[in-house]
Scaffold this active site. Structure first.
Site, PDB file in Angstrom:
ATOM      1  N   ALA B  70      -0.719  13.026 -29.082  1.00 41.68           N
ATOM      2  CA  ALA B  70      -0.117  14.104 -28.871  1.00 41.68           C
ATOM      3  C   ALA B  70       0.774  14.529 -30.191  1.00 41.68           C
ATOM      4  O   ALA B  70       2.105  14.156 -30.272  1.00 41.68           O
ATOM      5  CB  ALA B  70       0.981  14.357 -27.954  1.00 41.68           C
ATOM      6  N   CYS B 130      -5.933  22.876 -29.126  1.00 43.09           N
ATOM      7  CA  CYS B 130      -5.022  21.932 -29.222  1.00 43.09           C
ATOM      8  C   CYS B 130      -4.298  21.809 -27.939  1.00 43.09           C
ATOM      9  O   CYS B 130      -3.681  22.765 -27.501  1.00 43.09           O
ATOM     10  CB  CYS B 130      -4.264  22.041 -30.328  1.00 43.09           C
ATOM     11  SG  CYS B 130      -2.870  20.516 -30.619  1.00 43.09           S
ATOM     12  N   ILE B 191     -16.528  18.647 -28.464  1.00 38.00           N
ATOM     13  CA  ILE B 191     -15.392  19.448 -27.584  1.00 38.00           C
ATOM     14  C   ILE B 191     -14.040  18.809 -28.247  1.00 38.00           C
ATOM     15  O   ILE B 191     -14.068  17.808 -29.061  1.00 38.00           O
ATOM     16  CB  ILE B 191     -15.434  18.915 -25.971  1.00 38.00           C
ATOM     17  CG1 ILE B 191     -15.501  17.359 -26.072  1.00 38.00           C
ATOM     18  CG2 ILE B 191     -16.546  19.496 -25.392  1.00 38.00           C
ATOM     19  CD1 ILE B 191     -15.581  16.859 -24.589  1.00 38.00           C
ATOM     20  N   GLY B 217     -12.214   9.604 -27.792  1.00 36.78           N
ATOM     21  CA  GLY B 217     -13.038   8.119 -27.814  1.00 36.78           C
ATOM     22  C   GLY B 217     -14.358   8.222 -26.920  1.00 36.78           C
ATOM     23  O   GLY B 217     -14.571   9.294 -26.360  1.00 36.78           O
ATOM     24  N   GLY B 244     -16.210  10.454 -29.269  1.00 40.86           N
ATOM     25  CA  GLY B 244     -16.622   9.502 -28.921  1.00 40.86           C
ATOM     26  C   GLY B 244     -17.652   8.766 -29.681  1.00 40.86           C
ATOM     27  O   GLY B 244     -18.194   7.652 -29.326  1.00 40.86           O
ATOM     28  N   THR B 266     -12.163   9.446 -33.561  1.00 42.93           N
ATOM     29  CA  THR B 266     -11.129   8.258 -33.248  1.00 42.93           C
ATOM     30  C   THR B 266     -11.800   6.973 -33.771  1.00 42.93           C
ATOM     31  O   THR B 266     -11.162   5.998 -34.125  1.00 42.93           O
ATOM     32  CB  THR B 266     -11.245   8.003 -31.620  1.00 42.93           C
ATOM     33  OG1 THR B 266     -10.764   9.177 -31.107  1.00 42.93           O
ATOM     34  CG2 THR B 266     -10.374   6.906 -31.157  1.00 42.93           C
TER      35      THR B 266
END
Lengths: 252, 303
Positions: B70, B130, B191, B217, B244, B266
């Site tokens: 965040a 967001c 996404i 992730g 991911g 990530t």
């Protein structure tokens, strides 16, 4: 420059309750690291790396020592590394303590709390080599968490304080102000409440503080570990601009 | 010879791999690890009208096979990004995509209009998803009429193709995608993160100061694959897939589901060299499954 490197575990020792001292071999990291920098360590089975301060460096043997406390599954997995196994790190990361200006005329105080003590040990050894007069105040929760007391005594006058009084003095690092010799500047690392108390106790001293925060990338790209600053920028990144900041530049 | 190139509106990609917005800053930090011109493209961190300082810390927490974040769209503002960041990226021979965010339709329009003056820009990724800011952001991404309005507005304001980044935090991702295509989007990116939470057992409070954070992730990869699989059958605009991705096999899975290119997020945090490593490994994986180009793979699951 930060590089991704493999480090071999040379030794792993439980030196206090939940506290592991690990010696790692890698020539690039050991030759580049300066006091205050950290390693961003990959832990198998975990998405995020763990930022851990450098506690000592032996350039002759190409080794770097880290200390960490087992507080969750990541540090537990890290502690389970056997001697001879390899650890993937990014490092040396961040900016170290600014010490180039210090001379034999200077006197510094190291103030460490718990797992914030290790980076101050590396700093202390380098300052001692520079001939700087060093004294230290180390705070721990209780007797079983105390480590590196003898090592700091070898650097200069050292006071140990435990919150419950089970070892050394009772209370907090800031309770020992009256027992200290005069000093010109201080260097501190530890939990946020301790750092707040330290900066309030020495409002007129030049001070440098090392921060820890949950990190993402560890290289300055993700903006996870920011700290509020008093300048117009408004914030700085702990991993990239820190983890060491002048006490006067950040808002605690 | 394996052909890794893909051509999308505004984007001639020499390979289908780009770092995802928010996981790569503006490229500077990762340029110390490798030559950014290796990448297919780069998606910059979000740009808002003015500087934003973001959320209090902690801003990240680890989860099983992923993480929550965040950050709160911390960025120096669109003008500063055009002054200092785009010129830096323009030196690399790769398409630049700006991620555009805002709290109001006017702010989105302002950022998109300002970006028309950029030294170089090849496309916009419209950030209507967001989950970590109080105003705007995801509101635009979960209300179909607001999503259509902001898409139309930015499309009108901008002189580069507009890719809209979809939120998975909706009841029907297909309806959202269809509405956004109708509103004039040139492509979709999907996404964004899923809203999640982790609690600290000792103090009984959420670990993240913002309480909730966006889950990213490998944990979200099956959700992204399913959504792209569904959406790609109902829209004719191209999709850039993300969620991911950690290896070349993941890229193939996204392409089969219907994505035309992918973004890696990530995984950069674990391995700063992940993008060039995936790019180098892609030919081997394509060959293994009998393909000689990226284009042959796209949408393969629907044949």
């Amino acid at each position: 420059m930060i590089k991704q490197e493999a480090m071999e575990v040379i030794s792993s020792t439980r030196i206090a309750k939940d506290t592991i001292e690990m010696v790692l071999n890698n020539s690039y990291i050991s030759n580049k690291a300066v006091p205050g920098q950290f390693l961003h360590i990959s832990v198998v089975g975990h998405t995020l790396r763990r930022p851990i301060s450098i506690a000592a460096v032996n350039q002759a043997e190409n080794t770097v020592t880290i200390l960490f406390k087992i507080i969750g599954s990541g540090t537990e997995a890290l502690a389970n590394h056997q001697v001879g196994s390899s650890i993937n790190v990014l490092g040396p990361s961040g900016n170290g303590f600014s010490i180039d200006e210090l001379t034999k005329e200077d006197s510094v105080l190291l103030i460490g709390g718990g797992i914030g003590v290790p980076p101050l040990y590396y700093l202390g050894t380098v300052l001692k080599e520079q001939g700087v007069n060093v004294q230290a105040v180390l705070g721990f929760q209780s007797k079983e968490y105390v480590f590196y007391e003898e090592d700091f005594i070898a650097l200069g006058d050292t006071l140990v304080v435990t919150n419950d009084g089970s070892y050394g003095h009772e209370g907090y690092v800031t309770d020992l102000v009256d027992e200290l010799d005069e000093f010109d500047s201080y260097y501190s690392c530890g939990p946020a409440p301790m750092l707040q108390a330290v900066t309030k106790t020495f409002p007129n001293k030049k001070g440098f503080i090392s921060f820890e925060e949950r990190m993402g990338c560890g290289v300055g790209a993700c903006f996870a570990c920011v700290i509020e600053t008093k300048d117009e920028a408004g914030y700085k990144k702990i991993c990239q601009d820190g983890p060491v900041f002048a006490a006067s530049e950040v808002s605690l | 010879m394996i052909d890794l190139s893909v051509s999308l509106p505004g984007l001639n990609l020499k390979n289908p791999i780009m770092p995802a917005s928010g996981c790569f800053g503006f490229g500077r930090e990762y340029s110390q690890f490798y030559d950014l011109s290796t990448l297919g493209a780069v998606i910059m961190k979000a740009a808002t009208g003015e500087e934003r300082l973001g959320n209090p810390t902690p801003r990240v927490a680890e989860t099983s096979s992923g993480m929550l974040n965040a950050i709160g769209l911390q960025n120096p503002g669109v003008r500063k990004i055009m002054e200092t960041e785009i010129p830096f990226l323009a030196d690399f021979n790769i398409p630049i995509i700006a991620n555009v965010a805002g709290s109001t339709i006017d702010e989105y329009e302002y950022v998109a209009t300002e970006l028309n003056k950029a030294e170089r820009l090849d496309a916009i990724e419209l950030n209507i998803s967001c989950p970590n800011v109080r105003e705007g952001g995801i509101q635009f991404g979960i209300d179909p009429s607001m999503a259509a309005t902001v898409t139309e507005t930015v499309k009108k304001a901008s002189n580069v193709p507009v890719y809209v980044k979809l939120s998975p935090n909706v009841t029907s991702i297909v309806d959202m995608a269809k509405g956004i295509e109708q509103a004039g989007a040139d492509g979709l990116t999907m996404i964004n993160t899923l809203t999640g939470m982790r609690l600290d057992l000792a103090n009984k409070k959420p670990i993240i100061a913002n309480k909730t954070g966006g889950l990213s992730g490998p944990a979200i990869k099956p959700i992204a694959i399913r959504m792209i699989y569904e959406v790609s059958q109902h829209v004719s605009i191209p999709i850039i897939g993300m969620g991911g991705i950690e290896r070349a096999e993941d890229v193939l899975e996204y392409l089969l589901a219907g994505a035309s290119a992918v973004a890696v997020g990530t995984a950069n945090f674990q391995n700063p060299l992940i993008c060039p490593e995936i790019i180098a490994d892609l030919p081997r994986v394509l060959e293994r499954y009998g393909y000689s180009s990226i284009n042959e793979v796209i949408g393969g699951a629907h044949e």
